[in-house]
Design a protein around this motif. Structure first.
Motif, PDB file in Angstrom:
ATOM      1  N   CYS A 116       1.118  -1.371   0.025  1.00 47.72           N
ATOM      2  CA  CYS A 116      -0.644   0.394  -0.052  1.00 47.72           C
ATOM      3  C   CYS A 116       0.812   1.376  -0.183  1.00 47.72           C
ATOM      4  N   LEU A 117       2.183   1.156   1.118  1.00 45.08           N
ATOM      5  CA  LEU A 117       2.923   2.476   1.013  1.00 45.08           C
ATOM      6  C   LEU A 117       3.708   2.400  -0.415  1.00 45.08           C
ATOM      7  N   MET A 118       4.142   1.546  -0.709  1.00 40.50           N
ATOM      8  CA  MET A 118       4.612   1.536  -2.836  1.00 40.50           C
ATOM      9  C   MET A 118       4.062   2.149  -3.674  1.00 40.50           C
ATOM     10  N   GLY A 119       2.033   2.051  -3.421  1.00 41.72           N
ATOM     11  CA  GLY A 119       1.545   2.379  -4.350  1.00 41.72           C
ATOM     12  C   GLY A 119       1.085   3.853  -4.187  1.00 41.72           C
ATOM     13  N   ALA A 120       0.819   4.889  -2.896  1.00 39.56           N
ATOM     14  CA  ALA A 120       1.058   5.598  -2.420  1.00 39.56           C
ATOM     15  C   ALA A 120       2.142   7.234  -2.661  1.00 39.56           C
ATOM     16  N   LEU A 121       2.781   5.572  -2.386  1.00 41.02           N
ATOM     17  CA  LEU A 121       4.357   7.424  -2.080  1.00 41.02           C
ATOM     18  C   LEU A 121       5.229   6.750  -3.875  1.00 41.02           C
ATOM     19  N   ARG A 122       4.851   6.339  -4.776  1.00 38.41           N
ATOM     20  CA  ARG A 122       4.652   6.102  -6.397  1.00 38.41           C
ATOM     21  C   ARG A 122       6.223   5.684  -6.384  1.00 38.41           C
ATOM     22  N   ALA A 123       6.570   4.474  -5.144  1.00 36.89           N
ATOM     23  CA  ALA A 123       7.903   4.023  -4.853  1.00 36.89           C
ATOM     24  C   ALA A 123       7.876   2.709  -5.478  1.00 36.89           C
TER      25      ALA A 123
END
Length: 771
Positions: free
Chosen positions: A239-246
């Motif tokens: 989920c963090l990868m998607g939100a941070l575009r990382a």
């Protein structure tokens, strides 16, 4: 070792104060975050003036939702639509009668309007936690109040305030499942039809440890780290990868000890994302620890379901068809549709229902988002089914137990395909019920009722059968390495929040490999070494993780054969493995597993991406007594017969039943989360207003484990984490209704507080408003 009631290996560390929870962790140079939260349930954000806050002592930054978007980030995709309980490669809900299934990315701070009381509007980062909180009070927000709607039923009506563009009438999705035409045909020819509405009240996730998070940004590596208690580090990372575009190699999630999960900690909370973003913005580690007031306004909540149930019976009391309407309150953001998916799948429970249909609506309201809470839809389904059977028995003049005997799925019918698509491969439903009646002394109850009546009390008894459909994330990974220094190192994608994984995993490994108990080391909760895993929820840990432990152990033994043969100078086919060693029966020579690992690396990596269905089942009986002068209810005894499969550790399983029952008792009697229906203001925002059950509320217990073996996994595990809670409210409310049978036949509102019970007894209108 399997089946032994070992005390938990991890307990000494935790109870001696040596646990490490998120708030125990402090990093060099860290600063602190605080959040300004909305006092309105629904309002436009006309302007936010942060100038005074930015000039306050110790303040490093004051950030808003627009700052977040300007930094190039996006909202959290919670993946609210879970994997289907059967076809796990597709979502539970594939179509909607509204044309599309609505899902809105969840920003850490809103930019257009607030949608529930307690939603964070701005984040202050300062040198100390107190300075951050003080600065929050200097932020000036111009709100333009909008109408609020907190009841899911009301939110769908014409003229109700709409939360999001793209979700007309606040409906996320509507689905019709089952064969409604066939069900209606059965209703048309039924001898008797029962219709009732059940409102399963909203509850707060009162885990022992308040939520906390630490965000870290490494500018040189351009990488993010989140340290925060959760139920699955890998899901949080995705989920963090998607939100941070990382990319994956730039995001790490670390989960230390966790003081309770129960479902809501499976999903990413906005504060977790915000502190990671804040760490990048200020170039320092950012820490936030919430307090209980914030928790009541922002932690994802549970339940809040409406079921309009209809069951058709023939003249003998046998079920002909079920036709239900299920309305789930999603809250202000699309966090999870899991309760609706789970509850409707299992809604016919342990009974033979020839035809079933259900109309499901997922509805948004101006309340804190809801998610899966222990049982996640299954307690709601059982409450409805078991209450309906008691109502039908009374209206048709059939004994409550007899109507169940006529409708239970028999062992001769196994494997049984339910009308909702679940296949029960095992389960002695009738045997569980009959044993519960004996243990609870059901036959002697009328004498006890008479004694209570003579003392001026009202006594009741109720029962509920149950079956679960544990699902959860279908993918799991486990690594097992044998280290020469005498350690079996296990890396698992599951995580404990108090379930005793270090103990049960070790017991399984000892049983498979024959190594000493203290040689097993379990590592979880850090995506630096956990590359994949579904976390812990839905009775999945030992069902999936245990299967992988057995598979990995077998692979380790097989892979060690060539090295053992070389070490002992014998042919491989001459070797046998037992009690942690390879042995040559002819010469008597042996080499331990660890000796072999010293000569050749031994490592197994195993994965699963499939459903491993299992159906824990059982029966519960509750006996209680009411004081009509005060409305106070005393639970005098509770019986639980549970088939959770083969118990790995019965002591831990008993604790799971106790904990689940305590949560069920809380929801039944005291955990009432009240929201004003006009303004959306929270009326029970602290433990002064919200009744978590105390130890004295838990009655004397008679618990027994039984097993009708499943062949679905090598350890015969079904799952015990939710067996206590699944039948709890159904059993308790059946007992309440029995105690009040000569006073009222109406449904008792949940929670059944003393004021509610007193009002029913004295025919007064009680204060039962809330959600």
């Amino acid at each position: 070792m399997i089946g032994q009631p070992l005390p938990r290996l991890e307990d000494r560390r935790l109870v001696s104060g040596n646990g490490q929870y998120t708030d125990d962790i402090n990093l060099d140079g860290q600063v602190y975050a605080a959040f300004l939260r909305s006092p309105h349930a629904h309002a436009l954000l006309c302007s936010i003036n942060v100038d005074a806050a930015r000039a306050a002592p110790g303040v490093l930054a004051v950030l808003t939702g627009q700052d977040y978007l300007d930094a190039g980030f996006q909202g959290i995709h919670h993946v609210p639509n879970p994997a289907d309980a059967i076809a796990h490669t597709q979502p539970a809900f594939t179509t909607s009668l509204t044309g599309a299934i609505f899902n809105q990315l969840h920003l850490p701070l809103p930019v257009d309007k607030v949608r529930h009381v307690g939603e964070p509007v701005a984040m202050v980062i300062a040198a100390t936690a107190l300075e951050a909180r003080d600065a929050c009070e200097l932020i000036e927000v111009d709100f333009e109040g909008l109408g609020a709607v907190v009841d899911a039923d009301a939110a769908m009506q014409e003229g109700a305030p709409e939360l999001w563009e793209g979700a007309p009438h606040n409906i996320c999705f509507q689905v019709q499942l089952g064969d409604r035409d066939a069900a209606q045909q059965q209703f048309a020819q039924a001898a008797h039809v029962v219709r009732r509405e059940f409102r399963n009240s909203r509850i707060v996730n009162c885990q022992m440890e308040p939520r906390a998070a630490i965000g870290v940004y490494d500018a040189a590596a351009q990488s993010y780290t989140l340290i925060s208690g959760s139920q699955g580090a890998h899901r949080q990372k995705l989920c963090l990868m998607g939100a941070l575009r990382a990319p994956a190699d730039k995001v790490r999630v670390v989960c230390p000890d966790v003081g309770g999960g129960f479902g809501p900690r499976s999903m990413v909370n906005v504060e977790q994302l915000a502190v990671v973003w804040g760490a990048k913005h200020v170039g320092r580690a950012v820490k936030w620890t919430g307090d209980r007031s914030e928790a009541f306004l922002s932690d994802y909540q549970g339940r809040d379901q409406i079921t309009r149930a209809a069951i058709a019976f023939d003249k003998e009391g046998r079920i002909l068809a079920v036709d239900n309407e299920w309305i789930g309150n999603v809250g202000a953001h699309t966090v999870s549709y899991v309760p609706m998916a789970n509850g409707t799948r299992v809604m016919t429970t342990v009974y033979h229902v020839p035809v079933a249909a259900v109309h499901i609506s997922g509805v948004m309201t101006n309340t804190v988002p809801t998610g899966p809470y222990r049982g996640a839809g299954r307690p709601e389904a059982h409450h409805m089914m078991e209450r309906m059977l008691d109502v039908a028995a009374r209206e048709m003049g059939i004994d409550r137990i007899e109507i169940r005997r006529r409708n239970l799925v028999s062992r001769a019918m196994l494997p049984y395909l339910s009308p909702m698509g679940l296949t029960y491969d095992s389960g002695d439903f009738s045997g569980n019920m009959e044993r519960a009646l004996v243990v609870a002394d059901w036959a002697g109850f009328e004498e006890r009722r008479a004694a209570s009546r003579a003392a001026g009390k009202l006594r009741g008894i109720g029962m509920a059968n149950y079956v679960e459909a544990p699902v959860g994330a279908p993918r799991e990974r486990l690594e097992m390495s044998i280290l020469a220094e005498g350690i079996v190192d296990i890396v698992s994608g599951t995580q404990t929040q108090g379930q005793g994984h270090a103990t049960t995993f070790a017991q399984v490994v000892v049983a498979q490999l024959g190594v000493p108990l203290d040689s097993v080391r379990l590592r979880t909760g850090d995506t630096a070494f956990v590359s994949l895993g579904g976390g812990s929820h839905s009775d999945r840990t030992m069902r999936l993780g245990g299967t992988l432990l057995v598979k990995a152990s077998a692979q380790i033994i097989a892979d060690g054969m060539p090295a053992a043969a070389s070490l002992l100078g014998v042919a491989q086919d001459a070797l046998q493995y037992a009690d942690g060693s390879y042995r040559d029966a002819q010469s008597g020579r042996s080499a331990s597993l660890f000796d072999v690992a010293a000569s050749a690396p031994l490592k197994a990596v195993v994965e699963i991406d499939a459903r491993i269905p299992a159906h824990p089942t059982g029966c519960a009986v509750c006996e209680l007594e009411i004081d009509p002068e005060t409305g106070d209810v005393e639970l005098t005894h509770y019986t639980s017969i549970d088939d959770v499969g083969q118990p790995i550790n019965p002591l831990i399983l008993e604790g799971q039943v106790h904990g689940g029952l305590a949560q069920g008792i809380g929801q039944a009697f005291s955990e009432g989360y009240h929201v004003d229906r006009d303004s959306g203001q929270v009326m029970s925002g602290s433990y002064m207003d919200y009744g978590v059950p105390r130890a004295g509320a838990v009655p004397p217990l008679s618990l027994e484990f039984t097993e009708d073996p499943t062949s679905g996994n090598p350890l015969r595990v079904k799952g015990g984490g939710e067996s206590g809670i699944t039948p709890a409210t159904a059993t308790i409310f059946n007992a309440l209704a029995d105690a009040l049978r000569d006073i009222s036949s109406d449904e008792i509102p949940m929670p059944a507080t003393p004021a509610v019970i007193w009002s029913i007894i004295h025919n007064r209108e009680g204060s039962t408003d809330g959600i």
